[in-house]
Every structure is written in C-alpha cells, then in structure tokens.
Enzyme design. Structure first.
Site, PDB file in Angstrom:
ATOM      1  N   GLU A 255       0.812  -1.209   0.000  1.00  0.00           N
ATOM      2  CA  GLU A 255       0.000   0.000   0.000  1.00  0.00           C
ATOM      3  C   GLU A 255       0.860   1.280   0.000  1.00  0.00           C
ATOM      4  O   GLU A 255       1.723   1.448   0.860  1.00  0.00           O
ATOM      5  CB  GLU A 255      -0.935  -0.027   1.214  1.00  0.00           C
ATOM      6  CG  GLU A 255      -1.832   1.186   1.362  1.00  0.00           C
ATOM      7  CD  GLU A 255      -2.743   1.452   0.180  1.00  0.00           C
ATOM      8  OE1 GLU A 255      -3.402   0.506  -0.299  1.00  0.00           O
ATOM      9  OE2 GLU A 255      -2.797   2.598  -0.282  1.00  0.00           O
ATOM     10  N   THR A 297      -5.912   1.597  -5.474  1.00  0.00           N
ATOM     11  CA  THR A 297      -5.517   0.202  -5.200  1.00  0.00           C
ATOM     12  C   THR A 297      -6.187  -0.761  -6.171  1.00  0.00           C
ATOM     13  O   THR A 297      -5.551  -1.686  -6.695  1.00  0.00           O
ATOM     14  CB  THR A 297      -5.944  -0.221  -3.780  1.00  0.00           C
ATOM     15  OG1 THR A 297      -5.512   0.748  -2.857  1.00  0.00           O
ATOM     16  CG2 THR A 297      -5.370  -1.575  -3.414  1.00  0.00           C
ATOM     17  N   HIS A 412      -1.364   3.327   4.699  1.00  0.00           N
ATOM     18  CA  HIS A 412      -2.368   4.074   3.944  1.00  0.00           C
ATOM     19  C   HIS A 412      -2.477   5.477   4.526  1.00  0.00           C
ATOM     20  O   HIS A 412      -2.412   5.648   5.737  1.00  0.00           O
ATOM     21  CB  HIS A 412      -3.728   3.359   4.025  1.00  0.00           C
ATOM     22  CG  HIS A 412      -4.728   3.884   3.034  1.00  0.00           C
ATOM     23  ND1 HIS A 412      -5.299   5.119   3.137  1.00  0.00           N
ATOM     24  CD2 HIS A 412      -5.235   3.329   1.903  1.00  0.00           C
ATOM     25  CE1 HIS A 412      -6.119   5.314   2.120  1.00  0.00           C
ATOM     26  NE2 HIS A 412      -6.097   4.238   1.352  1.00  0.00           N
ATOM     27  N   ASP A 471       1.339  -0.004  -4.859  1.00  0.00           N
ATOM     28  CA  ASP A 471       0.126   0.112  -5.683  1.00  0.00           C
ATOM     29  C   ASP A 471      -0.027   1.467  -6.355  1.00  0.00           C
ATOM     30  O   ASP A 471      -0.546   1.581  -7.455  1.00  0.00           O
ATOM     31  CB  ASP A 471      -1.131  -0.290  -4.897  1.00  0.00           C
ATOM     32  CG  ASP A 471      -1.412   0.580  -3.690  1.00  0.00           C
ATOM     33  OD1 ASP A 471      -0.518   1.345  -3.274  1.00  0.00           O
ATOM     34  OD2 ASP A 471      -2.532   0.496  -3.147  1.00  0.00           O
ATOM     35  N   HIS A 472       0.425   2.534  -5.701  1.00  0.00           N
ATOM     36  CA  HIS A 472       0.330   3.881  -6.277  1.00  0.00           C
ATOM     37  C   HIS A 472       1.117   4.824  -5.369  1.00  0.00           C
ATOM     38  O   HIS A 472       1.672   4.390  -4.365  1.00  0.00           O
ATOM     39  CB  HIS A 472      -1.126   4.338  -6.392  1.00  0.00           C
ATOM     40  CG  HIS A 472      -1.900   4.123  -5.128  1.00  0.00           C
ATOM     41  ND1 HIS A 472      -1.733   4.904  -4.012  1.00  0.00           N
ATOM     42  CD2 HIS A 472      -2.800   3.166  -4.776  1.00  0.00           C
ATOM     43  CE1 HIS A 472      -2.513   4.450  -3.042  1.00  0.00           C
ATOM     44  NE2 HIS A 472      -3.165   3.388  -3.471  1.00  0.00           N
TER      45      HIS A 472
END
Ligand code: GP9
Ligand code: MN
Length: 620
Positions: A255, A297, A412, A471-472
């Site tokens: 994440e 995600t 996150h 994921d990003h």
C-alpha cells in the site's frame, strides 16, 4: 442599471461570490495555469456561463421562491467546489460522476478525509452563513424581483447571450492536441477551458456516451486494436519461458509504497531494510511507474490481473465489473491453480466481491475472515503484521499450486501508527504526512519480512514466485516542497513524474535476480508472469509486454497521459530529453504522445465496448 441592481441585489451577490470563490479555488488549489492572454480571459470568465444560465431560471420565479432557489443553488455549487478542493489536496484530480457510485467507500475514508480538512475551510461557506442569517433576520435586504419571460425577453436574451459568448470564447482556444482531452480525460485542461461547473455537464455527456458504447460496439473494432497491439508488443523472453512452471504465485500489493524509499535512509536508518535485502536476490525494476487512475488500489489490481489500463473516470472495478476479461486468475484457475485474494477490509469495498468473482478468484478472504480488534488495528484497519500472520492459517490450507494476492493496508494515508509499532522514528519534516509516512512504510517492510519467514516455516517458500509492487503514490503533490527537501532536489514537473515510480520486485527462490532498468508499468506484470509460468499469451488480450523480453520497448504511459521512454519524457505539455532533463521542442514528443493516446484509447474501447465478448477465448 441602478434600478436593476436595486431590484436584484441577491442574485448579483450570489453570482459575484460564487464567481470569485470558484476563481480563487481554481487558481490556488487546482493550480490551473494559463499560457497566454486569451486563455487567461477564458479562464477568468468561464465559471460565469454556467452560473448565468442557472440563475436565469431563478429570475422566472416569484420572490419568495427565488430567494430559496438562489440560496440552495449557491450552497450546492459551494459544496461541489469545496468537495473538489478537499479531494484535490490528496488526489491532485477532480471528482468525476462515476465516483459518486463509489460513495459506499466513503465510510472507511473518514480518517483520511478528516486529515484533509483545514480550519480555514470555513471561509468556503462564509457567504452562505451570511446569506442564511440575512434570509432569516432581514430578507428585505436581499432584494429579488420576478421577471416574467414575456415582458423581459431582452434581459433573458442578454443573460443567455452572455453565457453563450463565454462558451464561444473557449472554443477559440482549441487545444493543440484535442485527443488528450478525450482519450486521457485531461481534467485540468477541461477546467481551464470550460470551468468547473461546465466540466460536470461535459462529464455527464461522457458518462452517457460510455454507457451506450457497450450497446453499439461491434466486432470489427478489433481490427484497429489488433493492428496497434501487433505493432508494439514484444515477444516474451524464450530463455525465461517456463522457469517457474507450476509454482505458487504470491502477489503482494504494498500500500502506497513509492520507489524513493527503497535504499533510502531517514535519520541514518534504512526505511525498507527487508525489501532492500530481498532486492539483492530478486529481479528489481527501478523504472516501474504507477499507471493507476481514480480507482487507486483497485486499478493496480486490475492492471496486474488483466494487462489492460484502468479507465480514466472512476474505478473500473465499479464501472465495468460485469465485462468479460481474459484475466490472470481465470487463466491460472484453468491451469489448475487455486486462486484467492486476502484483504482485511469489507468485501464490498471497491466492489471487490463482484469483480473478484468475475476475474476468476475462487475465494476472497475479506475482513470477516480475520479477527480484528481495537488492539490489532490502526488507521484503516487490521495492522499488516497481524494481517499476514492470520492469513497464514488459510494459506496453509490452500491446495497447490495457488495464486494468492495480498493487499496490505497499514501504510495508507494518513499514515497513523502507534508508537509501540515504530521501527524507525518519524521524519522531522515540515510535512506531517511525509514525517508519518516513514514509520508506516517501515512497518509494512517488517510485516513482509515476517510473512516471508512464515512462508519458509510452512515449507511453501521454495515453491513460490513472489511479486511485490507499490500500488500507487503515497505522498501527494501538495507535499512536494517537503519531498524536495527530503530528497535534496527541486521537484519540477520532470521530478514529479519520477516520483510516480513504485517498486516492483519479482523474487524467484533459487534465482539470483538482477536490476532491470527497462521502463515499464503495471500492465507489464501479467505477460511477465505468464511467461515465467510457461503459459502462452494467446488468446489473452494484453497491452503490456514481458519485462524480460529481448526487444522490449522502453515505454510507459500513465493514466493522465504522461509518457516516459528511454529518450523522452512528456508531461505538463512539455517535452524533456530524458538523460539531460533538457526541455526540447514539443514535436520531439509527438510520436510517443500519439502512441500513448491510442494505447489508452484502445484499452478504453475494449472496456467500454465490452469487446472481449466478441472473441473466442474458450480455449484460454
Ligand atoms: C481499500 C484499500 C485502499 O480496500 O485497498 O484503497 P485506496 O484508498 O488506496 O485506493
Ligand atoms: Mn492503495
């Protein structure tokens, strides 16, 4: 004129405050910039057209109703403006209509949203407060007058005419590359040309058009798509073909982990000591870029599992969960794999329960499969160490070979973590977010270490291929100053794209691995895995290419249309020579820019038109 002002005080004040607020937000929060005088004039005037038309309807109403109409319209538009301002702080993007169906996700977002709200945000609603008090105490001050259409044709003609002139003006300034707007949904460009409110009219049109596309799509649309794909896709590496045949596959979504933390230190300590160690004996891709859109995600999952691009508006997991796909889980299931996903969140989040089934996952171990308590949770939910630990009970029960995806969560936004879980001190940065990011990344790194140890203990490690990807992005552009200070360089548009890199690690036990410089993105993972597992690409529809392919092209297109190749980088309407970082003539980038536009356009056509249903993929 004086008379008009006296009779229509309220409508004029509402118009003025909305106009000014929209201008301020567009300039300072969306940071829309203009290139010349014409663009500036259009940009300043453009919110007016929508408001003028909206308020014209109000003038037809009786005074009592008109006051409320104006008040409610001003309130609603202020809410639209404010929601976008808050959203932009973290996502550097505008809210689109398909995202409203993602509203169900909002509940879990509460911690994140709270973090994005500032005390001075009350200013957004100051005018509304004043209007409310006046409406209540002294409505007579807010003069309104009904203007029946028959007797006031000239006034309405003037108002609508003015709105049309503003819209017409924006047509004078045609973008150099109109495809950018339609293929990549260049929202900032749209806001600059049409204004925030008209953007939603445009978005509604696009929304209806894409919804209709599946109905009117035809089989022969494949001709152009096939031609495009044939021109660019590289043949997979034959030496690597099948080297991991029948092995289990574990894919871990890290994440919000960005590449800049890899090998980096904070306060003299490594931020990702385990990943750094693992990279030494893995294939590591330092030029792997984040291509996600608004579905974050879930967009990353979509690319890993389909080698198609996510859509430009909303999350494809929401918008196209009923389509036919030639996905990785489906492929592996047919090859005898058990296919599962682990994620300690509500099963409906991102519509995963529906999409996973469609993609071919046998089982989804969602939140209800985990023992989640106050002690073992933080921020968005179950802490990663507990998540992996509890997942192991299920992993040991899987039949081999299996394909298992794990989505971590502790790192996150807004990066909350109790001090007892800190394996490294927070950074001392002007950005609290960046400061807190360091210990949460470090925590996830530790969780992965423990998971790998558990896999060894369970005797599964040797027979498994591990794929780990960020994921990003984790740190939004609004923190670029702090990022620049931490990294010791100025974050210009070029470096900003470089910050879109996320780690990709492919670990095959028994293989030494190496650093592979190729420029790539998430769409390239599925063809790579298929080749390692010895599964042919045909008849799957993929846009990526094997990362080990001998004649691989160095090319990546991000979902916003930015492009990186070995020679050039195209971003913010600027063409950079990659090695020297020099700005060169835009024309140098036009072939790659066009290529990127078509790449996204064809992938979108497949998704919007549900085109895979026309192909014979039964022998997958
Ligand atoms: C939610 C998790 C986070 O289930 O995947 O989603 P994100 O906000 O990163 O898209
Ligand atoms: Mn995420």
């Amino acid at each position: 004129m004086k008379e008009f002002i006296k009779n229509h005080r309220f409508v004029l004040i509402c118009l003025l405050t909305l106009w000014v607020k929209t201008f301020i937000v567009s300039t300072f929060i969306f940071q829309v910039s203009t290139a010349d005088m014409l663009e500036t004039v259009i940009f300043i005037l453009n919110p007016l057209s929508f408001i003028l038309i909206l308020f014209s309807f109000g003038l037809l109403m009786k005074p009592g109703v008109q006051r409320w109409y104006l008040f409610i319209c001003t309130l609603l538009l202020s809410i639209v403006l404010y929601s976008n301002a808050v959203y932009f702080r973290e996502f550097t993007d505008i809210i689109t209509l398909p995202m409203l169906v993602m509203g169900g996700n909002a509940g879990d977002l509460s911690t994140s949203v709270f973090e994005l709200i500032q005390w001075y945000d009350v200013l957004f609603f100051l005018d509304i407060l004043v209007f409310a008090v006046l409406l209540w105490k002294k409505p007579a001050l807010l003069t309104v007058t009904q203007l029946p259409l028959r007797k006031n044709k000239k006034v309405y003609g003037g108002l609508i005419g003015a709105a049309l002139v503003v819209i017409g003006l924006s047509q004078l300034d045609q973008p150099e590359n109109p495809e950018t707007m339609t293929h990549t949904f260049d929202r900032e460009g749209l806001i600059q040309r049409y204004g925030l409110y008209n953007f939603y009219v445009y978005d509604a049109v696009i929304h209806t058009r894409t919804a209709a596309q599946a109905i009117f799509s035809e089989e022969d649309e494949w001709n152009d798509i096939n031609e495009h794909r044939a021109a660019y896709r590289a043949l997979p590496n034959s030496e690597m073909h099948g080297i991991a045949r029948d092995k289990n596959v574990v894919v871990i979504s890290l994440e919000s982990i960005e590449s800049f933390v890899i090998g980096e230190t904070a306060g003299g300590e490594e931020i990702t000591p385990y990943l750094n160690e693992l990279i030494e004996e893995s294939y590591y891709f330092p030029n792997f870029y984040d291509q996600t859109g608004q579905g974050k995600t879930s967009d990353a999952e979509f690319m890993i599992n389909n080698s198609l691009y996510p859509v430009g508006r909303g999350a494809v997991f929401h918008t196209h969960s009923e389509n036919e796909y030639t996905s990785l889980p489906n492929t592996l299931r047919r090859a005898g794999y058990e296919t599962v996903s682990f994620h300690a969140n509500d099963r409906t989040f991102y519509n995963r329960d529906v999409m996973y089934e469609n993609l071919g996952y046998d089982y989804y171990y969602s939140g209800s499969y985990f023992d989640i308590t106050e002690e073992n949770s933080v921020g968005w939910g179950l802490k990663d160490i507990d998540f992996f630990r509890q997942s192991m009970d299920y992993v040991e029960e899987l039949s081999e070979p299996f394909y298992a995806t794990f989505l971590t969560l502790t790192n996150h936004f807004p990066y909350e973590l109790d001090e007892e879980d800190h394996f490294i001190d927070p950074l001392d940065s002007e950005s609290e977010i960046l400061s807190r990011y360091i210990p949460t990344v470090r925590y996830t790194d530790e969780a992965v270490r423990l998971f790998m140890e558990d896999m060894k203990e369970a005797g599964l490690y040797e027979d498994t291929v591990f794929v780990m990807y960020g994921d990003h992005y984790g740190i939004a552009e609004s923190h670029n100053d702090a990022m620049g200070e931490f990294l010791g360089k100025d974050i210009d548009p070029y470096e900003n794209v470089q910050l879109a890199r996320v780690p990709l690690i492919i670990h095959i036990p028994g293989q030494e691995g190496e650093e592979v410089e190729t420029i790539s993105g998430k769409v390239d993972v599925m063809p790579t895995l298929l080749n390692l597992l010895g599964i042919p690409e045909h008849p799957r529809v993929m846009f990526g290419s094997d990362l080990f392919a001998q004649f691989r092209e160095n090319f990546v297109v991000l979902r916003n249309g930015d492009i990186v190749t070995d020679e050039y980088m195209y971003t913010a309407n600027t063409c950079y020579e990659r090695g020297s970082k020099q700005i060169v003539h835009e024309e140098a980038c036009s072939p790659i820019r066009d290529r990127g536009e078509w790449e996204l356009f064809y992938s979108d056509s497949i998704i919007f038109g549900d085109l895979i249903r026309f192909r014979d993929v039964d022998d997958m």
